[in-house]
Design a protein around this motif. Structure first.
Motif, PDB file in Angstrom:
ATOM      1  N   ILE A   1      28.956  17.577 -10.876  1.00 18.91           N
ATOM      2  CA  ILE A   1      27.726  16.742 -11.200  1.00 18.91           C
ATOM      3  C   ILE A   1      28.142  15.313 -10.820  1.00 18.91           C
ATOM      4  CG2 ILE A   1      26.742  18.212 -13.151  1.00 18.91           C
ATOM      5  CD1 ILE A   1      27.893  16.113 -15.045  1.00 18.91           C
ATOM      6  N   ALA A   2      29.279  15.292 -10.409  1.00 17.57           N
ATOM      7  CA  ALA A   2      29.370  13.853  -9.928  1.00 17.57           C
ATOM      8  C   ALA A   2      30.785  13.940  -8.928  1.00 17.57           C
ATOM      9  CB  ALA A   2      29.542  12.653 -10.903  1.00 17.57           C
ATOM     10  N   VAL A   3      30.763  13.099  -7.705  1.00 17.22           N
ATOM     11  CA  VAL A   3      31.863  13.009  -6.871  1.00 17.22           C
ATOM     12  C   VAL A   3      32.261  11.625  -7.000  1.00 17.22           C
ATOM     13  CG1 VAL A   3      31.209  15.032  -5.641  1.00 17.22           C
ATOM     14  CG2 VAL A   3      30.151  12.890  -4.833  1.00 17.22           C
ATOM     15  N   SER A   4      33.435  11.431  -6.118  1.00 17.60           N
ATOM     16  CA  SER A   4      33.704   9.948  -5.952  1.00 17.60           C
ATOM     17  C   SER A   4      32.883   8.958  -5.720  1.00 17.60           C
ATOM     18  CB  SER A   4      34.669  10.073  -4.808  1.00 17.60           C
ATOM     19  OG  SER A   4      35.414   8.720  -4.223  1.00 17.60           O
ATOM     20  N   GLY A   5      32.841   7.838  -6.395  1.00 18.53           N
ATOM     21  CA  GLY A   5      32.286   6.773  -6.205  1.00 18.53           C
ATOM     22  C   GLY A   5      30.961   6.728  -7.148  1.00 18.53           C
ATOM     23  N   GLN A   6      30.453   7.831  -7.820  1.00 14.91           N
ATOM     24  CA  GLN A   6      29.747   8.035  -8.796  1.00 14.91           C
ATOM     25  C   GLN A   6      29.824   7.609 -10.274  1.00 14.91           C
ATOM     26  OE1 GLN A   6      28.135  12.029  -7.773  1.00 14.91           O
ATOM     27  NE2 GLN A   6      26.195  10.817  -7.709  1.00 14.91           N
ATOM     28  N   HIS A   7      28.930   6.793 -10.913  1.00 10.17           N
ATOM     29  CA  HIS A   7      29.191   6.240 -12.270  1.00 10.17           C
ATOM     30  C   HIS A   7      28.805   7.419 -13.205  1.00 10.17           C
ATOM     31  CE1 HIS A   7      30.054   3.391 -15.380  1.00 10.17           C
ATOM     32  NE2 HIS A   7      28.997   3.614 -15.836  1.00 10.17           N
ATOM     33  N   VAL A   8      29.617   7.579 -14.298  1.00  8.94           N
ATOM     34  CA  VAL A   8      29.363   8.691 -15.292  1.00  8.94           C
ATOM     35  C   VAL A   8      29.318   7.889 -16.750  1.00  8.94           C
ATOM     36  CG1 VAL A   8      30.119  10.408 -16.463  1.00  8.94           C
ATOM     37  CG2 VAL A   8      30.536  10.365 -14.014  1.00  8.94           C
ATOM     38  N   GLU A   9      28.402   7.946 -17.399  1.00  6.83           N
ATOM     39  CA  GLU A   9      28.225   7.647 -18.668  1.00  6.83           C
ATOM     40  C   GLU A   9      28.322   8.590 -19.829  1.00  6.83           C
ATOM     41  OE1 GLU A   9      28.184   4.417 -20.248  1.00  6.83           O
ATOM     42  OE2 GLU A   9      28.431   3.415 -18.484  1.00  6.83           O
ATOM     43  N   ILE A  10      29.120   8.590 -20.775  1.00  7.84           N
ATOM     44  CA  ILE A  10      29.235   9.690 -21.835  1.00  7.84           C
ATOM     45  C   ILE A  10      29.001   9.112 -23.044  1.00  7.84           C
ATOM     46  CG2 ILE A  10      30.626  11.369 -22.955  1.00  7.84           C
ATOM     47  CD1 ILE A  10      32.231  11.602 -20.477  1.00  7.84           C
TER      48      ILE A  10
ATOM     49  N   PRO B   1      37.101   8.331  -9.357  1.00  9.16           N
ATOM     50  CA  PRO B   1      37.929   7.925  -8.510  1.00  9.16           C
ATOM     51  C   PRO B   1      37.782   8.831  -6.998  1.00  9.16           C
ATOM     52  CG  PRO B   1      39.249   8.674 -10.139  1.00  9.16           C
ATOM     53  CD  PRO B   1      37.757   8.954 -10.589  1.00  9.16           C
ATOM     54  N   PRO B   2      38.357   8.098  -6.058  1.00 10.32           N
ATOM     55  CA  PRO B   2      38.333   8.882  -4.788  1.00 10.32           C
ATOM     56  C   PRO B   2      39.079  10.332  -5.197  1.00 10.32           C
ATOM     57  CG  PRO B   2      38.919   6.600  -4.414  1.00 10.32           C
ATOM     58  CD  PRO B   2      38.654   6.844  -5.814  1.00 10.32           C
ATOM     59  N   GLY B   3      38.587  11.361  -4.145  1.00 10.81           N
ATOM     60  CA  GLY B   3      39.390  12.451  -4.513  1.00 10.81           C
ATOM     61  C   GLY B   3      39.244  13.209  -5.663  1.00 10.81           C
ATOM     62  N   TYR B   4      38.059  12.799  -6.600  1.00 11.43           N
ATOM     63  CA  TYR B   4      37.835  13.639  -7.793  1.00 11.43           C
ATOM     64  C   TYR B   4      36.548  14.031  -8.015  1.00 11.43           C
ATOM     65  CZ  TYR B   4      42.639  12.530  -9.652  1.00 11.43           C
ATOM     66  OH  TYR B   4      43.904  12.421  -9.990  1.00 11.43           O
TER      67      TYR B   4
END
Length: 188
Positions: A105-114, A149-152
């Motif tokens: 649902i998200a790749v490197s550079g995207q912001h996730v809020e939980i 982070p990059p690569g995650y």
């Protein structure tokens, strides 16, 4: 007396036949399972995705949002605890766990809020409520919000009791085995 000897010979012959048939069946089962594993077939027994037979399809591009993937989690303290709690099944990934089937649902550079739910770049993710306790009443901690982070990759499953990135955070994209393709599954 002759009838008794003949009867015993017949029983011995039947046992030998049964042993040969059983051995052949066991050999065929082992060959079938080995062929399935080499061919990328896996059986999903978790409720995160439909139960049944799945195939790992090689991914010849970078992993992307909405990809349904098989991924090996890294061997970390969080994953060891998850295994000890019974969230992860035994398998061939590091730490002896089975690959996870999850949606990216998200790749490197995207912001996730939980929070109560998960949001990615301000967009709420459906079926992403955070559960403060597991099915046995044990406390669950949310992964701290932030940028991937990059690569995650950040993973999710719509199943309410799913153990996914809400709890363990992003995983290295290098652990992606391939896309998850349903072959023969039970409808949810």
């Amino acid at each position: 007396m002759t009838d008794l000897i003949e009867s015993r010979r017949a029983m011995t012959t039947q046992r030998q036949r049964a042993a040969v048939i059983l051995s052949a069946a066991m050999f065929a089962a082992v060959v079938l399972v080995a062929t399935a594993l080499v061919g990328g077939y896996r059986i999903n027994l978790t409720p995160s995705e439909p139960l049944g037979l799945w195939r790992i399809v090689p991914l010849h591009r970078p992993v992307a949002v909405n990809d349904l993937v098989f991924i090996c989690p890294p061997e970390t303290a969080e994953m060891r605890e998850a295994r000890a709690r019974g969230y992860l099944r035994s398998g061939s990934c590091p730490g002896g766990v089975a690959p996870l089937i999850k949606t990216v649902i998200a790749v490197s550079g995207q912001h996730v809020e939980i929070g109560v739910c998960v949001s990615v770049d301000g967009r709420l993710i459906a079926s992403s409520n955070f559960a403060p306790r597991d099915g046995k009443g044990r406390r669950l901690m949310p992964f701290p919000s932030g940028d991937i982070p990059p690569g995650y990759v950040f993973l999710h499953s719509a199943f309410p009791g799913s153990y996914d990135s809400r709890y363990f955070g992003p995983l290295p994209a290098s652990g992606v085995l391939g896309l998850a393709q349903e072959v023969l599954t039970l409808a949810p």
